[in-house]
Scaffold this active site. Structure first.
Site, PDB file in Angstrom:
ATOM      1  N   GLN A  37       4.581  -8.503  -5.730  1.00 42.78           N
ATOM      2  CA  GLN A  37       3.698  -9.241  -4.840  1.00 42.78           C
ATOM      3  C   GLN A  37       2.244  -9.150  -5.307  1.00 42.78           C
ATOM      4  O   GLN A  37       1.777  -8.059  -5.636  1.00 42.78           O
ATOM      5  CB  GLN A  37       3.832  -8.644  -3.442  1.00 42.78           C
ATOM      6  N   SER A  58       3.100  -3.191  -5.627  1.00 44.66           N
ATOM      7  CA  SER A  58       4.124  -2.146  -5.704  1.00 44.66           C
ATOM      8  C   SER A  58       5.020  -2.404  -6.906  1.00 44.66           C
ATOM      9  O   SER A  58       5.563  -3.499  -7.046  1.00 44.66           O
ATOM     10  CB  SER A  58       4.993  -2.154  -4.447  1.00 44.66           C
ATOM     11  N   GLU A 111       5.815  -9.228   7.430  1.00 43.41           N
ATOM     12  CA  GLU A 111       5.725  -7.879   6.888  1.00 43.41           C
ATOM     13  C   GLU A 111       5.390  -6.877   7.990  1.00 43.41           C
ATOM     14  O   GLU A 111       5.959  -5.804   8.101  1.00 43.41           O
ATOM     15  CB  GLU A 111       4.632  -7.853   5.806  1.00 43.41           C
TER      16      GLU A 111
END
Lengths: 373, 393, 393, 373
Positions: C131, C166, C249
């Site tokens: 992302q 991440s 999220e």
């Protein structure tokens, strides 16, 4: 059980809200205070409440009640917390009725519960002797005398003390304590009423050589502590429900004020420091809603041991409602400090309920103890 | 009188001769304080005498110039006077908003005529003053005030109202912030005026608080005549005077710390009421809260001491007054909360010995106003953020 | 398959036949999780097999439509599948940002071609996604992003950088917010694009945290070619997609509560480490803090339960996700603080059994980021104030 | 004594700040960490610190020191808190020196203190055996053996454990405990160093049949508890001074960030919610300054019993510095979480110091106990 209200419960709540906001809004409380009422509530309103069936909610159908359960009654307490409606609902319709249901013999239930349902008997739990709630501390004594018992001692902080027809009294009986149903008019019973912060009337009650028949004993002899704990836990959950109503109403009134009140040319609700405090309080109140509902549902499911959840609810609600009431005054500013304005009543009623049946420190301690630390 | 010790000796002797014996003990109740004023009834001849004698030396307002009736003392002498008064437990001869609030403004901004007119009667306790700042709906935004003086040639006509006037019903004169130019921006167009409260059109109405009776009133002005020479500072520049007085007031509150002097400590009250097991308070969550409170109380005391020592060393208190006002009032509110928790059921009632006839709950309820009056805690935090920490906006 | 119980029975049987025995136990460590992707090395043949079999049924993405390789399950079936997986302690066959983050955006905003291209490989765990939202210096103000796609006719050229990606170093493809119109106001001119991270010009750099190593990287784009057909939603309307994903999220974080599942309760850890006297934890101030924490932890659990039941009853969670995100992360931070206080000296070291080789302090330090990542606590409180409480401004 | 620094003290502080910001800023800490230093501090820097005379501040002039007092040394600790400078200043120049001054015989002082002043002897207090600070808990034992003692047992969380030349060890000796000076190189002493959060090196130290001469006894036999308490109280006040430096520096760095950092087009320092939190923290730090100064001054005035003030200071500073360090990270946002940025070091060092010699819970409890509740 899903942690949401069902259709029927929502209807009950909405009806209660309609009734209370019309018949007993906060101005009703003010009126009772200013009229110097000696009971701390209005008999007329009580009759209407009885008419609505609220005193019958917990009473089993066989005793003339509705057997509707704790969650329903909890919703009514929550709503009467919103309007700060003074009445013996918590003490009689919940706590008193529960004591009979849990501990009463068939004969006792048959005698008392129909009168509770019909609003003709006010019950008052009398278990505290010290200024801090310590239900295991007991110097009142009941000794066997003839076919019955002779009661000596005294209790303090008895809610609805002036209006009560029957006290539910804890007293030492040799090994262990026992509970007794003591008529307020019995010889040797002295009731000293005093006005509490929120206009309710509490009392100190003393017992001097009060002769009680054998049938006055509630539950098994010497095993009153367990019964008292269970009754108290129900009372604590009921008080938590009422505190939930107080917290929500005080908070919502404050949010309305923040949305309308201008200072320095802007709405004060636009100040970020107030916004964050409001948002944090909102989150805490959401937590409270879940806990109260869960605790009420567990009572309805017949869970015998509600101690942990009762202490959790009482500790959390006492903390949060207190915070909501204090923030309500602070965010209202000067006007919140005046008697003319209603918001201060929330703080006063809140303080009574958060203290009753053990304050947040009592329940923090009890919760930890119950959880083994 | 060059040496401080000479001055101290002189004060001591004078007090010995002039302070009546009955004035050498703490006030039994606030109701017996001496406020002076036209209609004041002395509780005793000694009280009258004590005021008269102190006023004669100007020691009711020790640092004011002698030409206005003050004592003309310097800071060190004032401190000595205070110490000597405290030594014999002498009562305050006069409590006066004239001295604590109006005087500083008059001395700094007033014309010579106004000083001559008003200061000497204040020193002698002949006129009791009331303050008119806040208005209904103004709240923290003091400058949004609406009370209005209309120009009528040789005088003004005042209409509007004020709230939170302490002892407004007992005041002889009022000093008051009013709008004298409604066209001007908010902070301009405000003037600081004075008038006799006996003037037709002035009325007061008591304010009841959540804690019960209070000294506060609302004061209503209905076509009240205000003389044009009774303006302190320049016309329409009253905000400057107000700001000065607000800071002054805040510093006074700041310096007072937690009002626990002479009362039993929270922990003592707790051990007495709740009891201990092996020396440990029975209620352990409460015990930790009390310890946290007493630690912070001591911290504040030490910080007030440090601030005083710094002022002596030449450092100005400045915006720190806001910090003290914030911290002190929040602390007092915590104190009252703890006393309620300690009091338990007994603290929930309006009557009876156990709640000192409702004194515990009344003080608790009253304390909720501490973080609102004299500038809310939010306002104080804003000031600290901007004026001490230099944060933007 | 009309009856839920029939479905349950079928799932149970299939799992019995297809879930390898070694996949029926909790992960020994996070390092052994299955992330899939081009370069993923399976820890075991069973792990590979388990992914393959689940992917074949589309049960790695149970609710996605079957035409894109998903399981096509409804909510109730999904719940049953989860319950049956949990019943046999089956490991998650695939952890994938493609499933949890990109997929929902593609399904809602993607063109048919893009869905066909990307969703099936995601379901099969063939492509690992990274992302690209945050940028250095953007912080909470996500929309101030500067990474920029320049129009070169048939393709874009991307320059700039992203942080807090991440496992950016392990990603095959990236979905990324970029500026495609630098003239437009901040929230306009942003597009949601995708590209292969093997494209020349993409490089990553690990980010070390105060708690030590982390899966985060910074990703730098130096003249990276991005195809024009790899835009999700309308060009320059990427902010709509981003907002949708952020809420998604937040709801995921919200639903997770305090990450204490399977770990020892705080109070148990305390009694074990510190000991009790007459059943009471020896350290009473800490005891009260633990009780307060455990009460709030239970409150949050119950509130998550209530919210789920309300969603089932047709009430939308809406902005409440912000409240959960705020409360849950603050609570976890309190948890870590308590564990440190319980751990005492032992929790202060990076090595040795007593601190679980530094696990206690590392988790504590790492938790300080909980109230920052995924939208700071301040942002969540702003959202609650505005969108739930309806406060102005 | 006025609660302000005098001219000389201000000069000392300013000189210390100059030295530390030039010679040992936070980058120095980082460098030591990244170099894998086995002592947890730089010998070179320590030599410079000795050169500055800081190790001699507490040591009486007769033993080659400056006899300048606690307030002066406290200022140095505060400044080294600001720069997070790793050194044995707290353990040796304050705590170790104080132990000798309070409990040492003339011979012991004459032997040890000059070496402390000259920076040639590192001392380390070894009094904890459990993971939580409980200095009264003692399973280490010293029994009479020949002219001296034989020591067995072990200690944990010994700061500067790898560098220490001499341990000051508490051990049971029949009735009561006693303190002993134990050379790190003595037979039977095993030092197991481990890296702590803040890069400092602590150690677990075990004693197996360690033979000590009679002159190893510090203070009177069996009366070590009182001496240990006094030494610990001094150490607590010193740790509080260092925490004060940490709190101030973390706070000031954060305020600078709030004044410079923009988000959503405005400086984040203009957000009122942050402003209020900052203002509250500022007030707490002001409280801390007063307490630390008062505690140091009382030591200089020779007040023997500093227990109450020491616990007050340690509880308050542990709480406030912790808050300041956490808020520093939160207000810095993501960058505050990265190792690349310095602010995280403040949280790590803070955690060590707030735990050392008793955390805030320990001192809340002790404060209440000392005040009789």
């Amino acid at each position: 059980m899903a942690l949401v209200l069902n259709e029927e419960q929502r209807m009950l709540r909405d009806a209660a809200r309609d009734f209370l906001t019309q018949r007993a809004p906060v101005s009703h409380l003010r009126q009772i205070r200013d009229s110097g009422n000696e009971l701390g509530f209005s008999r007329e309103l009580w009759d209407e409440i009885v008419e609505m069936g609220w005193t019958a909610i917990l009473v089993p159908e066989e005793h003339g009640g509705l057997g509707y359960g704790y969650t329903g009654l909890g919703l009514l307490l929550e709503e009467s917390g919103r309007t700060l409606t003074p009445s013996p609902l918590l003490g009689t319709a919940l706590t008193g009725a529960a004591a009979l249901i849990l501990g009463g013999s068939p004969e006792q239930c048959a005698e008392v519960l129909p009168e509770v349902a019909a609003g003709q008997r006010i019950l008052a739990l009398a278990c505290d002797e010290t200024t801090l709630h310590q239900p295991e501390r007991n110097s009142s004594q009941a000794v066997a005398a003839g076919d019955g018992y002779r009661l000596n001692g005294g209790k303090t902080a008895v809610m609805d003390g002036a209006a009560a027809d029957t006290f539910i009294v804890s007293a030492a009986t040799g090994q262990g304590i026992s509970l007794f149903l003591v008529p307020a008019k019995a010889n040797g019973v002295t009731v000293q009423p005093y006005p509490a912060l929120d206009i309710s009337i509490a009392a100190a009650v003393t017992f001097k050589d009060v002769e009680l028949p054998a049938t006055a004993l509630l539950g098994a002899l010497g095993e009153g502590q367990a019964l008292l704990d269970r009754v108290l836990d129900i009372a604590r959950i009921g008080a938590s429900a009422e505190l939930l109503g107080i917290a929500q109403e005080a908070f919502e009134r404050t949010m309305n004020y923040l949305r309308e009140r201008k200072q320095f040319g802007v709405l004060i609700g636009s100040f970020q420091a107030l916004q964050h405090r409001a948002a944090q309080l909102h989150a805490e109140i959401e937590m409270c809603k879940s806990v109260v509902l869960k605790a009420l549902q567990m009572l309805d499911e017949g869970a015998v041991d509600n101690a942990e959840l009762a202490s959790l609810a009482k500790a959390k609600l006492s903390t949060t409602a207190h915070k909501a009431a204090c923030e309500a005054i602070q965010m209202h500013g000067g006007i919140g400090m005046t008697d003319e304005f209603d918001i201060g009543f929330f703080l006063k009623r809140c303080r009574i309920l958060e203290t009753l049946y053990g304050d947040r420190n009592f329940h923090l301690d009890r919760y930890a103890r119950l959880r083994g630390y | 009188m060059n040496q401080p010790e000479d001055f101290r000796q002189a004060v001591r002797e004078w007090l010995e001769d002039n302070c009546p014996e009955s004035m050498r003990s703490p006030l039994p109740s606030e109701a017996e304080a001496c406020w002076g004023g036209r209609n004041f009834e002395f509780y005793s001849e000694d009280q009258r005498l004590w005021l008269e004698r102190m006023a004669e030396r100007g020691w009711t307002a020790p640092t004011w110039p002698t030409e206005y009736g003050g004592g003309g003392l310097n800071r060190e002498e004032e401190k000595i006077l205070k110490e000597e008064l405290a030594r014999i437990h002498a009562r305050q001869p006069l409590i006066s908003f004239g001295i604590s609030m109006l005087g500083p403004a008059l001395l700094k901004f007033g014309s010579e005529e106004l000083k001559q007119q008003h200061l000497p009667p204040i020193v002698r306790g002949e006129i009791r003053w009331a303050q008119g700042y806040s208005e209904p709906n103004a709240g923290s935004d003091l400058a949004s005030l609406q009370a209005r003086c209309e120009d009528r040639g040789d005088h003004f006509i005042l209409n509007g109202s004020k709230v939170w006037t302490s002892y407004g019903d007992l005041g002889d004169w009022m000093f008051c912030l009013v709008r004298t130019d409604i066209e001007a921006p908010k902070h301009k167009g405000i003037s600081f005026v004075m008038f006799d409260m006996a003037t037709p059109g002035v009325s007061t109405r008591p304010i009841r608080l959540i804690s019960g009776k209070s000294p506060f009133t609302e004061t209503i002005f209905d076509d009240v005549r205000v003389e044009k020479d009774q303006v302190i500072g320049t016309l329409n520049q009253g905000w400057t005077v107000a700001k000065y007085l607000l800071t002054h007031e805040r510093e006074m509150i700041a310096g007072s710390g937690v009002s626990s002097a002479g009362t039993m400590s929270v922990s003592k009250t707790a051990t007495k009421t709740i009891g201990t097991d092996n020396g440990v308070l029975r209620n352990t969550p409460l015990r930790a809260d009390i310890a946290r409170y007493e630690i912070d109380e001591r911290c504040l005391e030490l910080t007030i001491e440090r601030a005083r020592d710094e002022v002596k060393a030449g450092v100005s208190l400045g915006a720190a007054a806001s910090m003290f006002k914030y911290y002190g009032t929040e602390l007092n509110m915590r104190r009252q909360e703890l006393l309620m928790a300690i009091g338990g059921n007994d603290a929930l009632v309006w009557e009876g010995d156990a709640s000192k006839d409702g004194d515990t709950p009344r003080q608790w309820l009253r304390s909720k106003g501490n973080s609102i009056e004299g500038g809310t805690s939010e306002i104080q935090l804003n000031i600290v953020a901007k004026h001490i920490l230099g944060l933007p906006g």
